[in-house]
Design a protein around this motif. Sequence first.
Motif, mmCIF file in Angstrom:
data_model
loop_
_atom_site.group_PDB
_atom_site.id
_atom_site.type_symbol
_atom_site.label_atom_id
_atom_site.label_comp_id
_atom_site.label_asym_id
_atom_site.label_seq_id
_atom_site.Cartn_x
_atom_site.Cartn_y
_atom_site.Cartn_z
ATOM 1 N N VAL A 149 0.843 -1.202 0.000
ATOM 2 C CA VAL A 149 0.000 0.000 0.000
ATOM 3 C C VAL A 149 0.876 1.249 0.000
ATOM 4 O O VAL A 149 0.636 2.217 -0.742
ATOM 5 N N LEU A 150 1.908 1.233 0.833
ATOM 6 C CA LEU A 150 2.831 2.363 0.904
ATOM 7 C C LEU A 150 3.521 2.579 -0.429
ATOM 8 O O LEU A 150 3.685 3.717 -0.899
ATOM 9 N N MET A 151 3.925 1.498 -1.075
ATOM 10 C CA MET A 151 4.577 1.598 -2.381
ATOM 11 C C MET A 151 3.631 2.186 -3.420
ATOM 12 O O MET A 151 4.043 2.971 -4.288
ATOM 13 N N GLY A 152 2.362 1.828 -3.344
ATOM 14 C CA GLY A 152 1.390 2.383 -4.279
ATOM 15 C C GLY A 152 1.256 3.888 -4.152
ATOM 16 O O GLY A 152 1.095 4.596 -5.156
ATOM 17 N N THR A 153 1.317 4.409 -2.923
ATOM 18 C CA THR A 153 1.257 5.862 -2.743
ATOM 19 C C THR A 153 2.462 6.531 -3.384
ATOM 20 O O THR A 153 2.343 7.617 -3.968
ATOM 21 N N ALA A 154 3.637 5.891 -3.290
ATOM 22 C CA ALA A 154 4.844 6.456 -3.898
ATOM 23 C C ALA A 154 4.736 6.445 -5.416
ATOM 24 O O ALA A 154 5.075 7.418 -6.091
ATOM 25 N N GLY A 155 4.280 5.331 -5.975
ATOM 26 C CA GLY A 155 4.230 5.197 -7.427
ATOM 27 C C GLY A 155 3.226 6.103 -8.091
ATOM 28 O O GLY A 155 3.373 6.436 -9.274
ATOM 29 N N SER A 156 2.195 6.533 -7.356
ATOM 30 C CA SER A 156 1.176 7.371 -7.975
ATOM 31 C C SER A 156 1.786 8.631 -8.569
ATOM 32 O O SER A 156 1.371 9.088 -9.646
ATOM 33 N N TYR A 157 2.782 9.205 -7.912
ATOM 34 C CA TYR A 157 3.373 10.446 -8.411
ATOM 35 C C TYR A 157 4.015 10.260 -9.784
ATOM 36 O O TYR A 157 3.960 11.149 -10.634
ATOM 37 N N GLN A 158 4.642 9.129 -9.999
ATOM 38 C CA GLN A 158 5.297 8.899 -11.287
ATOM 39 C C GLN A 158 4.296 8.625 -12.395
ATOM 40 O O GLN A 158 4.467 9.092 -13.521
ATOM 41 N N PHE A 159 3.237 7.893 -12.084
ATOM 42 C CA PHE A 159 2.359 7.406 -13.140
ATOM 43 C C PHE A 159 1.142 8.288 -13.407
ATOM 44 O O PHE A 159 0.507 8.142 -14.444
ATOM 45 N N VAL A 160 0.793 9.208 -12.508
ATOM 46 C CA VAL A 160 -0.371 10.063 -12.778
ATOM 47 C C VAL A 160 0.030 11.421 -13.350
ATOM 48 O O VAL A 160 -0.842 12.185 -13.764
ATOM 49 N N TRP A 161 1.328 11.721 -13.386
ATOM 50 C CA TRP A 161 1.733 13.031 -13.890
ATOM 51 C C TRP A 161 1.240 13.272 -15.311
ATOM 52 O O TRP A 161 0.791 14.374 -15.655
ATOM 53 N N SER A 162 1.297 12.254 -16.156
ATOM 54 C CA SER A 162 0.842 12.428 -17.537
ATOM 55 C C SER A 162 -0.646 12.749 -17.592
ATOM 56 O O SER A 162 -1.119 13.372 -18.548
ATOM 57 N N GLY A 185 10.052 9.117 -2.494
ATOM 58 C CA GLY A 185 11.331 8.431 -2.321
ATOM 59 C C GLY A 185 11.450 7.764 -0.964
ATOM 60 O O GLY A 185 11.928 6.626 -0.854
ATOM 61 N N ILE A 186 11.011 8.470 0.086
ATOM 62 C CA ILE A 186 11.046 7.882 1.427
ATOM 63 C C ILE A 186 10.138 6.655 1.490
ATOM 64 O O ILE A 186 10.528 5.596 1.992
ATOM 65 N N ALA A 187 8.909 6.806 0.970
ATOM 66 C CA ALA A 187 7.970 5.685 1.001
ATOM 67 C C ALA A 187 8.504 4.500 0.208
ATOM 68 O O ALA A 187 8.372 3.340 0.624
ATOM 69 N N TYR A 188 9.127 4.768 -0.924
ATOM 70 C CA TYR A 188 9.663 3.691 -1.770
ATOM 71 C C TYR A 188 10.739 2.896 -1.040
ATOM 72 O O TYR A 188 10.694 1.661 -0.993
#
Length: 438
Positions: free
Chosen positions: A16-29, A113-116
Amino acid sequence: MARPSRRWLLVGVAAVLMGTAGSYQFVWSSISGAVGARFPGISGPALGTVFTLFVAAQTLAQLPAGRIRDRYGPRNVLLVAAACLFVGYAGVGVATSFPVVAVAYTLGGVGAGIAYTVAVNTPVKWIPEDGRRGLATGLVTMAYSGTSVLFIPLLRGSIDDAFTTTLVALGGVVGVGGLLGAWLVRDPDRVGRDRPSEDGDQADDSDAPAESDAVESTGDGDAETPFDDGVGWRTAIGTWQFWVLYAVLVVVNGVGLMLVGQSVSFATGLGLSATVATTVASSIALADGAGVLIVSGLSDRFGGERTAGVSLVVCGCALAGSVVAGARGLAVPFVALVGCAAFFRSPVFGIFPTLVADYYGAARSSENYAAVYTAKIPGGVVGGTVAGALVVALGWSRSFLLGAALLVAAGVAALLLRPVSPDDDDAGPSAREAVGDD
């Protein structure tokens, strides 16, 4: 001794924590267009710079956060992450100028980055080498891209009509995810070592794995390594294994970002239809998440070095095959082969955290993998600026064939990896003698 059910609960929370981190990379577009519309006159390169700042912040935040987490536990750094994750989206939502957008999204990158680094290293601290550690790490890593599948459709349906409300709400969701991690994620107490418990009292080993379940792997079962107690990144960079891991990640990030970022243009550049281009972009996203879960799990049986190496060789061959198929106008084989390349590229991100723990000890795995993960910065340069220049100079086919060759070479390099041995002259005297001193 922590029960297996609790260990896997921690893996789930880390996902779940990793998903919060990844959202920033994948929703920017999905939100960059709305940001551009909100601030007329902002150029495409300026919007791209915001994403570049995010990538740099997300990468560079991991090493100091990893060092703090390994020494004092994850709670405090995750509280910082939760605040940054909320401020990132909410700040963009309420921003009245474009510089505020850039600063806010960069802060979001710090939180990501911290969450990742906390999330990806939680399985290697809790799951023994013989307890499906590769599968657990793959599950957490898959969430980096997989969770965004839920966010993107919601954003596309509301971002234009309710920009501020949507982003503040998204910030609240990912901020709560960070707080959930701060509340639940814990590390095994290192009894008798240098870290006190998170409550400041003498370490209590009630939740620590028993000696028979020790997570600090020796890398190859019974063979002793000099780093079983865990060493920091200064010692790790004195070994040739670190630099092989680093070089492989530069290639995987560089060619991977080139494939992800240029897939639509790649397809149209080969003369394929717009429908094929859209389909290949979707296949990359789906295959990326599936590969990191399925193939990372195979490393529990076949070993991390062998699994990563073979996976990258197959990835390179599939990418080369996609160039041949695309040049001949074979749409279905082209899409299938690009998806195959994405499937076999991503497992490295689930396997390498476990190898770093095997080589240098699980106790300092967060900071050591964070040091290796800085390869994303030069990889981003390769996948962006260098790839663009190559396409201009060589054309689509030759550029992607070169990328395929680099992936095969990276796979061969991964196959040559082996754990650091106490009598390994290549490790260097300082690496063998500095155990625990940094």
